[in-house]
Design a protein around this motif. Structure first.
Motif, short mmCIF file in Angstrom:
data_model
loop_
_atom_site.label_atom_id
_atom_site.label_comp_id
_atom_site.label_asym_id
_atom_site.label_seq_id
_atom_site.Cartn_x
_atom_site.Cartn_y
_atom_site.Cartn_z
N ARG A 75 -12.72 14.70 41.29
CA ARG A 75 -13.42 16.10 40.70
C ARG A 75 -14.25 15.15 39.43
O ARG A 75 -14.75 16.08 38.58
N SER A 76 -13.67 14.35 38.50
CA SER A 76 -14.51 13.78 37.83
C SER A 76 -15.71 13.53 38.12
O SER A 76 -16.45 13.34 37.04
N LEU A 77 -15.95 12.86 38.99
CA LEU A 77 -17.67 12.48 39.82
C LEU A 77 -18.27 14.09 39.89
O LEU A 77 -19.42 13.93 39.00
N VAL A 78 -17.40 14.89 40.45
CA VAL A 78 -18.71 16.21 40.73
C VAL A 78 -18.81 16.99 38.81
O VAL A 78 -20.09 16.66 38.52
N THR A 79 -17.51 16.65 38.12
CA THR A 79 -17.90 16.94 36.74
C THR A 79 -18.78 16.87 35.51
O THR A 79 -19.53 17.12 35.15
N LEU A 80 -18.54 15.25 35.66
CA LEU A 80 -19.90 14.16 35.59
C LEU A 80 -21.47 14.60 35.62
O LEU A 80 -21.69 15.38 34.20
N HIS A 95 -15.47 13.61 29.06
CA HIS A 95 -14.86 13.47 31.03
C HIS A 95 -15.74 12.29 31.09
O HIS A 95 -14.93 11.65 32.35
N VAL A 96 -16.74 11.73 30.33
CA VAL A 96 -16.03 10.30 30.46
C VAL A 96 -14.27 9.54 30.47
O VAL A 96 -14.36 8.11 31.28
N GLY A 103 -9.42 7.25 36.78
CA GLY A 103 -9.63 5.39 37.51
C GLY A 103 -11.55 5.09 37.77
O GLY A 103 -11.06 4.23 38.96
N LEU A 104 -12.31 6.09 37.92
CA LEU A 104 -13.58 5.73 38.22
C LEU A 104 -14.13 4.37 37.40
O LEU A 104 -12.72 4.03 36.16
N THR A 105 -14.88 3.70 37.35
CA THR A 105 -14.91 2.44 36.84
C THR A 105 -16.49 2.32 35.81
O THR A 105 -17.23 3.37 36.36
N LYS A 106 -16.80 1.67 35.40
CA LYS A 106 -18.29 1.83 34.41
C LYS A 106 -18.93 1.72 35.15
O LYS A 106 -20.24 2.27 35.22
N HIS A 107 -18.74 0.83 36.63
CA HIS A 107 -20.09 0.88 37.31
C HIS A 107 -20.58 2.29 38.18
O HIS A 107 -21.44 2.86 38.11
N GLU A 108 -19.00 2.92 38.62
CA GLU A 108 -19.33 3.89 39.15
C GLU A 108 -19.88 5.07 38.20
O GLU A 108 -20.37 5.84 39.03
N ILE A 109 -19.72 5.22 37.08
CA ILE A 109 -20.03 6.42 36.14
C ILE A 109 -21.75 6.04 36.38
O ILE A 109 -22.49 6.96 35.79
N THR A 110 -21.88 4.68 35.92
CA THR A 110 -23.14 4.45 35.77
C THR A 110 -24.35 5.02 36.71
O THR A 110 -25.25 5.54 36.55
N GLU A 111 -23.44 5.10 38.02
CA GLU A 111 -24.32 5.42 39.36
C GLU A 111 -24.47 6.89 39.47
O GLU A 111 -25.61 7.12 39.79
N VAL A 112 -23.35 7.28 38.54
CA VAL A 112 -23.41 8.39 38.62
C VAL A 112 -24.67 9.50 37.98
O VAL A 112 -25.09 9.95 38.25
N ILE A 113 -24.71 8.08 36.84
CA ILE A 113 -26.33 8.78 35.79
C ILE A 113 -27.12 8.59 36.12
O ILE A 113 -28.36 9.68 35.86
N CYS A 114 -27.43 7.09 37.21
CA CYS A 114 -28.34 6.86 37.80
C CYS A 114 -28.48 8.00 38.51
O CYS A 114 -30.31 8.63 38.89
N HIS A 115 -27.82 8.78 39.25
CA HIS A 115 -28.71 9.75 40.90
C HIS A 115 -28.75 11.41 40.08
O HIS A 115 -29.71 11.62 40.66
N ASP A 141 -9.77 -3.75 24.42
CA ASP A 141 -10.31 -4.76 25.32
C ASP A 141 -9.54 -4.44 26.67
O ASP A 141 -10.35 -4.77 27.87
N GLU A 142 -8.14 -4.18 27.17
CA GLU A 142 -7.41 -4.76 27.54
C GLU A 142 -7.99 -3.07 28.72
O GLU A 142 -8.18 -3.29 30.07
N THR A 143 -8.66 -1.98 28.69
CA THR A 143 -9.27 -1.02 28.67
C THR A 143 -10.67 -1.43 29.28
O THR A 143 -10.73 -0.96 30.92
N GLN A 144 -11.32 -2.18 28.57
CA GLN A 144 -12.97 -2.80 28.86
C GLN A 144 -12.69 -3.55 30.62
O GLN A 144 -13.24 -3.32 31.37
N ALA A 145 -11.36 -4.54 30.11
CA ALA A 145 -11.23 -5.51 31.56
C ALA A 145 -10.89 -4.51 33.09
O ALA A 145 -11.38 -4.54 33.91
N ARG A 146 -10.47 -3.43 32.94
CA ARG A 146 -9.75 -2.40 33.87
C ARG A 146 -10.71 -1.72 34.36
O ARG A 146 -11.19 -1.16 35.49
N VAL A 147 -12.02 -1.35 33.75
CA VAL A 147 -13.37 -0.76 34.52
C VAL A 147 -14.42 -0.80 34.14
O VAL A 147 -14.96 -0.46 35.42
N GLN A 148 -14.86 -2.13 34.73
CA GLN A 148 -15.61 -3.26 34.93
C GLN A 148 -15.69 -3.15 36.25
O GLN A 148 -16.35 -3.79 36.70
#
Length: 151
Positions: A75-80, A95-96, A103-115, A141-148
């Motif tokens: 649902r987050s992917l669709v909403t973004l 919604h980011v 559970g989305l990663t920074k990379h996945e959010i970037t891919e949604v934006i590019c798509h 910082d601890e969240t940055q590490a998790r979403v990378q």
């Protein structure tokens, strides 16, 4: 099964109070995990945004986000994607954060934006990228590490 589906099984429509409670529970679980029970940032009942927030609790958080069929991550992917297409950067920023909680990663959010650039246009995707960068840069910082993750 959730409260909305339980109500459908009994053939009685859910009450406004049931939907509101489910919406609040769903919203807090997704948008504010770890928030202490009973903590509220609700506006005063006569505030201009109070009625809109109430509509969101019942019609979005209870009726849509609590549905079966798609998980919260999906649902987050669709909403973004939808928010990018609408050019709704303020809501996109919220919604980011929600997508990261789901559970989305920074990379996945970037891919949604590019798509989305191919469907919603470069200007809307660029605005979304700037909004996402603002959220991601402000993460602890601890969240940055998790979403990378790469996905």
């Amino acid at each position: 099964m959730n409260a909305v589906n339980d109500q459908h099984a009994s053939a009685e429509p859910p009450t406004e109070a049931t939907l509101r409670a489910l919406g609040l529970e769903t919203m807090l679980a997704i948008a504010a995990p770890g928030r202490p029970a009973g903590a509220s940032t609700a506006p005063p009942p006569d505030a201009p945004d109070a009625a809109v927030i109430e509509l969101g609790l019942v019609n979005v958080w209870a009726t849509l986000w609590a549905r079966e069929g798609l998980g919260r991550r999906d649902r987050s992917l669709v909403t973004l994607g939808i928010l990018i297409a609408l050019g709704a950067e303020t809501e996109f920023t919220s919604h980011v954060r929600i997508a990261l909680n789901n559970g989305l990663t920074k990379h996945e959010i970037t891919e949604v934006i590019c798509h989305a650039a191919g469907y919603a246009g470069f200007p809307r995707s660029m605005a979304a990228a700037k909004a996402a960068r603002q959220v991601l840069d402000d993460l602890p910082d601890e969240t940055q590490a998790r979403v990378q993750g790469e996905s």
